[in-house]
Design a protein around this motif. Structure first.
Motif, PDB file in Angstrom:
ATOM      1  N   MET A 120     -12.709  -8.871   3.784  1.00  0.00           N
ATOM      2  CA  MET A 120     -11.449  -9.567   3.540  1.00  0.00           C
ATOM      3  C   MET A 120     -11.553 -10.125   2.237  1.00  0.00           C
ATOM      4  N   ILE A 121     -10.330 -10.152   1.445  1.00  0.00           N
ATOM      5  CA  ILE A 121     -10.380 -10.645   0.089  1.00  0.00           C
ATOM      6  C   ILE A 121      -9.479 -12.103   0.475  1.00  0.00           C
ATOM      7  N   LYS A 122     -10.137 -13.180  -0.079  1.00  0.00           N
ATOM      8  CA  LYS A 122      -9.440 -14.355  -0.016  1.00  0.00           C
ATOM      9  C   LYS A 122      -9.872 -15.276  -1.387  1.00  0.00           C
ATOM     10  N   LYS A 123      -8.408 -15.288  -2.013  1.00  0.00           N
ATOM     11  CA  LYS A 123      -8.498 -15.880  -3.499  1.00  0.00           C
ATOM     12  C   LYS A 123      -7.056 -16.498  -3.589  1.00  0.00           C
ATOM     13  N   THR A 124      -7.006 -17.517  -4.358  1.00  0.00           N
ATOM     14  CA  THR A 124      -5.866 -18.414  -4.612  1.00  0.00           C
ATOM     15  C   THR A 124      -4.925 -17.341  -5.606  1.00  0.00           C
ATOM     16  N   SER A 125      -3.908 -17.423  -5.444  1.00  0.00           N
ATOM     17  CA  SER A 125      -3.079 -16.580  -6.496  1.00  0.00           C
ATOM     18  C   SER A 125      -2.766 -17.633  -7.803  1.00  0.00           C
ATOM     19  N   PRO A 126      -2.641 -16.949  -8.828  1.00  0.00           N
ATOM     20  CA  PRO A 126      -2.493 -17.776 -10.128  1.00  0.00           C
ATOM     21  C   PRO A 126      -0.945 -18.306 -10.125  1.00  0.00           C
ATOM     22  N   GLU A 127      -0.964 -19.496 -10.577  1.00  0.00           N
ATOM     23  CA  GLU A 127       0.359 -20.364 -10.556  1.00  0.00           C
ATOM     24  C   GLU A 127       1.158 -19.523 -11.552  1.00  0.00           C
ATOM     25  N   ILE A 128       2.365 -19.710 -11.245  1.00  0.00           N
ATOM     26  CA  ILE A 128       3.554 -19.015 -12.164  1.00  0.00           C
ATOM     27  C   ILE A 128       4.471 -20.176 -12.577  1.00  0.00           C
ATOM     28  N   ASP A 129       4.362 -20.636 -13.554  1.00  0.00           N
ATOM     29  CA  ASP A 129       5.083 -21.837 -14.044  1.00  0.00           C
ATOM     30  C   ASP A 129       6.620 -21.628 -13.984  1.00  0.00           C
ATOM     31  N   ASN A 130       7.117 -20.388 -14.689  1.00  0.00           N
ATOM     32  CA  ASN A 130       8.483 -20.121 -15.118  1.00  0.00           C
ATOM     33  C   ASN A 130       8.872 -18.790 -14.640  1.00  0.00           C
ATOM     34  N   PRO A 131       8.755 -18.266 -13.495  1.00  0.00           N
ATOM     35  CA  PRO A 131       9.040 -16.966 -13.207  1.00  0.00           C
ATOM     36  C   PRO A 131      10.454 -16.468 -14.026  1.00  0.00           C
ATOM     37  N   THR A 132      10.577 -15.210 -14.713  1.00  0.00           N
ATOM     38  CA  THR A 132      11.721 -15.008 -15.349  1.00  0.00           C
ATOM     39  C   THR A 132      12.603 -13.825 -14.847  1.00  0.00           C
ATOM     40  N   ASP A 133      11.943 -12.810 -14.156  1.00  0.00           N
ATOM     41  CA  ASP A 133      12.758 -11.822 -13.415  1.00  0.00           C
ATOM     42  C   ASP A 133      11.813 -11.123 -12.540  1.00  0.00           C
ATOM     43  N   PRO A 134      12.215 -11.187 -11.225  1.00  0.00           N
ATOM     44  CA  PRO A 134      11.416 -10.567 -10.172  1.00  0.00           C
ATOM     45  C   PRO A 134      11.599  -8.941 -10.249  1.00  0.00           C
ATOM     46  N   THR A 135      12.635  -8.290 -10.836  1.00  0.00           N
ATOM     47  CA  THR A 135      12.786  -6.941 -10.830  1.00  0.00           C
ATOM     48  C   THR A 135      11.903  -6.039 -11.115  1.00  0.00           C
ATOM     49  N   GLY A 136      11.558  -5.383 -10.171  1.00  0.00           N
ATOM     50  CA  GLY A 136      10.294  -4.501 -10.445  1.00  0.00           C
ATOM     51  C   GLY A 136       8.781  -4.801 -10.208  1.00  0.00           C
ATOM     52  N   ALA A 137       8.878  -6.008  -9.538  1.00  0.00           N
ATOM     53  CA  ALA A 137       7.664  -6.703  -9.439  1.00  0.00           C
ATOM     54  C   ALA A 137       6.743  -5.832  -8.388  1.00  0.00           C
ATOM     55  N   GLY A 138       7.425  -5.253  -7.267  1.00  0.00           N
ATOM     56  CA  GLY A 138       6.831  -4.468  -6.362  1.00  0.00           C
ATOM     57  C   GLY A 138       6.181  -3.380  -6.757  1.00  0.00           C
ATOM     58  N   ASP A 139       6.968  -2.534  -7.711  1.00  0.00           N
ATOM     59  CA  ASP A 139       6.511  -1.259  -8.521  1.00  0.00           C
ATOM     60  C   ASP A 139       5.271  -1.478  -9.230  1.00  0.00           C
ATOM     61  N   ALA A 140       5.497  -2.783  -9.888  1.00  0.00           N
ATOM     62  CA  ALA A 140       4.287  -3.141 -10.957  1.00  0.00           C
ATOM     63  C   ALA A 140       2.875  -3.413  -9.776  1.00  0.00           C
ATOM     64  N   PHE A 141       3.208  -4.043  -8.943  1.00  0.00           N
ATOM     65  CA  PHE A 141       2.085  -4.311  -7.861  1.00  0.00           C
ATOM     66  C   PHE A 141       1.351  -2.973  -7.511  1.00  0.00           C
ATOM     67  N   ALA A 142       2.209  -2.134  -7.103  1.00  0.00           N
ATOM     68  CA  ALA A 142       1.586  -0.696  -6.392  1.00  0.00           C
ATOM     69  C   ALA A 142       0.919  -0.022  -7.743  1.00  0.00           C
ATOM     70  N   ALA A 143       1.556  -0.059  -8.828  1.00  0.00           N
ATOM     71  CA  ALA A 143       0.885   0.646 -10.030  1.00  0.00           C
ATOM     72  C   ALA A 143      -0.362  -0.022 -10.453  1.00  0.00           C
ATOM     73  N   GLY A 144      -0.489  -1.138 -10.254  1.00  0.00           N
ATOM     74  CA  GLY A 144      -1.513  -2.103 -10.570  1.00  0.00           C
ATOM     75  C   GLY A 144      -2.606  -1.715  -9.420  1.00  0.00           C
ATOM     76  N   PHE A 145      -2.293  -1.599  -8.378  1.00  0.00           N
ATOM     77  CA  PHE A 145      -3.345  -1.216  -7.263  1.00  0.00           C
ATOM     78  C   PHE A 145      -3.761   0.177  -7.427  1.00  0.00           C
ATOM     79  N   LEU A 146      -2.960   1.001  -7.982  1.00  0.00           N
ATOM     80  CA  LEU A 146      -3.355   2.466  -8.121  1.00  0.00           C
ATOM     81  C   LEU A 146      -4.373   2.608  -9.310  1.00  0.00           C
ATOM     82  N   HIS A 147      -4.033   1.702 -10.494  1.00  0.00           N
ATOM     83  CA  HIS A 147      -4.891   1.533 -11.487  1.00  0.00           C
ATOM     84  C   HIS A 147      -6.329   1.162 -11.322  1.00  0.00           C
ATOM     85  N   GLY A 148      -6.326   0.100 -10.669  1.00  0.00           N
ATOM     86  CA  GLY A 148      -7.317  -0.576 -10.344  1.00  0.00           C
ATOM     87  C   GLY A 148      -8.452   0.213  -9.214  1.00  0.00           C
ATOM     88  N   TYR A 149      -7.976   0.637  -8.431  1.00  0.00           N
ATOM     89  CA  TYR A 149      -8.422   1.694  -7.285  1.00  0.00           C
ATOM     90  C   TYR A 149      -9.072   2.929  -7.837  1.00  0.00           C
TER      91      TYR A 149
END
Length: 88
Positions: free
Chosen positions: A1-30
């Motif tokens: 299991m991976i357990k880590k505190t997520s980074p704090e986001i002081d002022n999120p600007t726009d959530p549009t595309g965050a899920g796609d970015a998450f998926a792309a980041g996973f594929l890149h790292g994996y």
């Protein structure tokens, strides 16, 4: 299991595309981990590859909500700064 505190986001600007970015980041790292280790372990799913994928997914997804619009990519420096904070 991976357990880590997520980074704090002081002022999120726009959530549009965050899920796609998450998926792309996973594929890149994996896939990057698999390439670096030359797929050691054969066809088995490596927990270390999944961990790297999740770290990248969180970093890229986090950075994506800090810019306006889904078509504006995050800067690599921003992604690496977040990655460093969650990988420590």
């Amino acid at each position: 299991m991976i357990k880590k505190t997520s980074p704090e986001i002081d002022n999120p600007t726009d959530p549009t595309g965050a899920g796609d970015a998450f998926a792309a980041g996973f594929l890149h790292g994996y896939l990057g981990y698999q390439a670096e280790t030359k797929g050691i372990g054969g066809s088995k799913i490596s927990p270390d590859a999944v961990k790297r994928g999740m770290q990248w997914a969180c970093a890229v997804g986090t950075c994506s909500v800090m810019v306006q619009g889904a078509s504006v990519p995050s800067k690599r420096e921003s992604i690496e700064r977040i990655l460093k904070s969650i990988s420590a």
